[in-house]
Design a protein around this motif. Sequence first.
Motif, PDB file in Angstrom:
ATOM      1  N   GLN A  87       0.850  -1.193   0.000  1.00 54.61           N
ATOM      2  CA  GLN A  87       0.000   0.000   0.000  1.00 54.61           C
ATOM      3  C   GLN A  87       0.879   1.234   0.000  1.00 54.61           C
ATOM      4  N   PRO A  88       0.570   2.216  -0.871  1.00 51.33           N
ATOM      5  CA  PRO A  88       1.337   3.470  -0.817  1.00 51.33           C
ATOM      6  C   PRO A  88       1.206   4.102   0.562  1.00 51.33           C
ATOM      7  N   ALA A  89       2.320   4.556   1.096  1.00 50.00           N
ATOM      8  CA  ALA A  89       2.337   5.197   2.416  1.00 50.00           C
ATOM      9  C   ALA A  89       3.284   6.386   2.359  1.00 50.00           C
ATOM     10  N   GLY A  90       2.760   7.567   2.212  1.00 47.85           N
ATOM     11  CA  GLY A  90       3.590   8.757   2.110  1.00 47.85           C
ATOM     12  C   GLY A  90       4.416   8.715   0.840  1.00 47.85           C
ATOM     13  N   THR A  91       5.719   8.843   1.015  1.00 47.54           N
ATOM     14  CA  THR A  91       6.617   8.773  -0.143  1.00 47.54           C
ATOM     15  C   THR A  91       7.112   7.357  -0.391  1.00 47.54           C
TER      16      THR A  91
END
Length: 979
Positions: free
Chosen positions: A357-361
């Motif tokens: 899952q995308p998390a911040g950068t």
Amino acid sequence: MYVATRCHISTITRPDERVRCLWPLLSLLLLLWLVSGPLRAEAVGWQYQGQHWFSLQSEHFVVNYPSGLEDIAHRTVQIAEQTHTELSAWFGSQPEHPTQVVLVDDFDVANGWATPLPFAQMRLYISPPDQVSGLEHYDDWLSLLIRHEYTHVLHADLQRGAVRQSRNIFGRMWFSFPHALEPSLLLEGLAVYLESNKDLGSGRLNSTFYRMQMQAELEQQPDSLDQVLVPPRDWPYNKAYLYGAWFVRYLAQQYSEQQLKYFLWLHSGRLLPYSELSGDFRRSFGLSLEQLWQGFLAAQAADWQPQRQQRLAQSWQGEPLPGNDLVTERRPMASNGTWLAAVEYSGESARQLVSYQPAGTGWERVQHGSVKGASSVDIGQDGRLVYSRPVTAVDGRVWNDVFYRQKNGREVRISQGLRARQVRWLNTGQLLVRRMVAGRAELLTLDLHGNRQLLWRGDYGVVIGDVDLSPDRTRLVAAVKRPRQGWNLALYSLASATWQPLTNTSATENAPVFRDNQTLLFSADYEANFDIYQLSLTDQQLTRWTRVTTGAFEPQWLADRLVYQRYSAEGYRLYEVQELLTASATGLPDNRQLAEYRQADTRPITAIIQAHPAAATLDQTSPISAQAAAPADQYQPWHDLRPRSWFPLWYVDEFHTELGVTTWGQDALGRHNYSVNLLRDVTYGVTSGALLYSYDNRYGLYLSREYRYAQGAEDNERDQQGREDRLIAQRNYLLHGFEDRFALHLGSVWESKRVIDNAGLSWRGGQWHQGLVGLAATWNNRQSFRQVPGVGQGSYADLVIESNDVLNSQYRGALAQFRGRYTLDLPGRDTLTLGLDGGIAADTGEYFALGGQTGDEAQLFGRDQIALPGYHAGVRYGHRYHKESLSSRLWLGRLEQNWSTWPIGFGDYFTRVYAVAGGVEEDGQFSRWLPALGGELTLQLWWGYTTQGSLTIGYSQGLDNANSNGGEGYLQLVWPLGG
């Protein structure tokens, strides 16, 4: 089945003893040369209730098939006869007897095999390929498969001169098939070359995927000839096919097919083919095999270098996904828009079920536990995970079933024998399943309780590849392969149960997914390279997302970006792309209409056949001719069971001389297998021998008589002679369950030993006999990993209870034994194994004998010799015993190369250190433990390019000085016999 010979170094004190030690090694090497290769074809799946087998006879084939495959069997006869006409003309020869063909639907994979022993035979898996792997370039799957496997049959059957005379004398022995003893590089290379038809676009040499793989190899350091002659553990796994196909193509184009055929003719007369392989290439092409290989690599690099430079200048591939490892198999994966689920495999440990899952950068990566393989995975909107994976059953079938992963990590099996190629969440309580049954594609629904309902079934020849459901769950998109077409995209309406074609191009469009309800992402080779494209369903506009130098596959839309898998010479890696490919980045237009791409051949099939007569086999809509074969008969195994070969046996030692013969046979289905050895002792006038019979993997019978001799105590005392008879009968898998990890087996062992001449042999008294009948429960949850030698992780246990009171035995009472092993997967390629053994017998039963480097470990029933390294055999006797062990296998390195063109190759090398201790009960109490330490260094070997064995040097030291053998070194050679 394995054969092993062991030399105990501590006993070598005199020159004549060294000869005795080396003789078994030399004898084994001779035996391996005689029988190298697969001696036993795999049996078809168990015959279930209501199933019957039939045979169709034509001029050159006998097609054996189970009920339910009648139409496919008739089509097989037609295709096989036409293939015979074409290929026998190319080879200039044909088998003397009809080739046995067996159709099976026992596996959810596309495959097949062929062997010349004990007769020419082919096994055809009717389940077609449904993903991009190189095999996707076909029209009728059976046409491609039969052409490939029958090439093997004709290739191996070539004979002349001394080889022909050898077959006339000994029958179908391995050394009478010199081409069957070639490296897989040449065997599979020729088969792929002849399966490929440039005009029709069929076969792997016309596959964009195969071209991509070879280009990727050339971009790195391509394999040397020594490396490609052994079956590789490194990526890619299909090197024999890949390198071999392009190499044979190079020989045919750079020189000529006539010179290639001359090599085949020349080599077909070699009784010692290994020593003549490179020389026959020199005689045929003017250069040795090693020199031809160097020329091949140089020519391939020169041909493809300009294409690579152009693609490098225009590449647009995004960035590697942070935190994801390089894996050596393409990941099954799916996205719910927020999370990406995938199954990853490095070959060093179990497959892992993970999500991203995308998390911040960056990215968050979560592990959800291990799985035993996976053909597909999906993640619901609520984050629930479901997947399909193969289940290997003891009945010989490997079918995919559906599993659900609970939040606590527990795996729940939803289906039994469903054959699910792919699974997708349909709604919160239902799944959509894609499968192939009897060569026909099906779509069905499945709830979490295992209830199913058929949605759609296709005609023969229609193959459904990857599918995906629209976000509103009203439609699905699929890659569809129809007769006389390539792979195209189509929509299926769940409400109206109708298909709507989306594309009709000559490209291979695959792995479609919905970005939203009106937009698709997919992989396609529109410009001779697989890239990711986007298709608008409203206006048919096509947009390019990638321009990679190798290949882009399995697109998924996650949050606001594209995630896909990029191929490389080391494996697959996940990449992310957050911007569309633009003209400013590459100098190329960023979109175009789908109609601008190459269209499929829309001429009538009759026009195609007139242009290319070989395409007649592709017309799957034509009626099946009833004249192609005689009417089907019930399958009968007896004719095929007759022996097809024999070989003389000769044994001489200081006591006696034995002469004899060995033979073996099997039926076309591989269910009945037998081997017979008969020996006549010309010194003492007695006959010994052995009979081994098995029916699939359930019934086994072994009967043997052996004579042994020993020197008398005094020089003037004549030799002593003893006879040992043995009968072992076993019925396996009386019951089985828990994915067949658990099973019950029934067995009996009867042994008799008696002195024929003088007393004083190794067994006690002048006569001894024992008869045991027992029941065994086994548990086997072990797994193997491609990059790890031996067992990778898991547990094995058996509990055996036997009785002396059923058969004629001089002993009385029951005995029970337990054996357990647990292997722990350590980081990297190392493992740790714990073992526990124990047994108890009635006081009126036979003693257990403890000690020695080897025991009865290979047997399930009738075990009484318990190994304990570092001590002499029989160092302790008792009616109760225990043994504990701890061993660690440490991987040291990998050679992975052949010794020039000689039939010896080298694989991994590793060490094993172990501690073991055991004891027996004596006079009502257990004796003190007998501990020992030891270590081994093992080198994996390849014999004859394809058969794996090992060479082990070891040393064991008993720590009880009063009972140990003072330390013992040993040399062991192990090789599998049979398949």
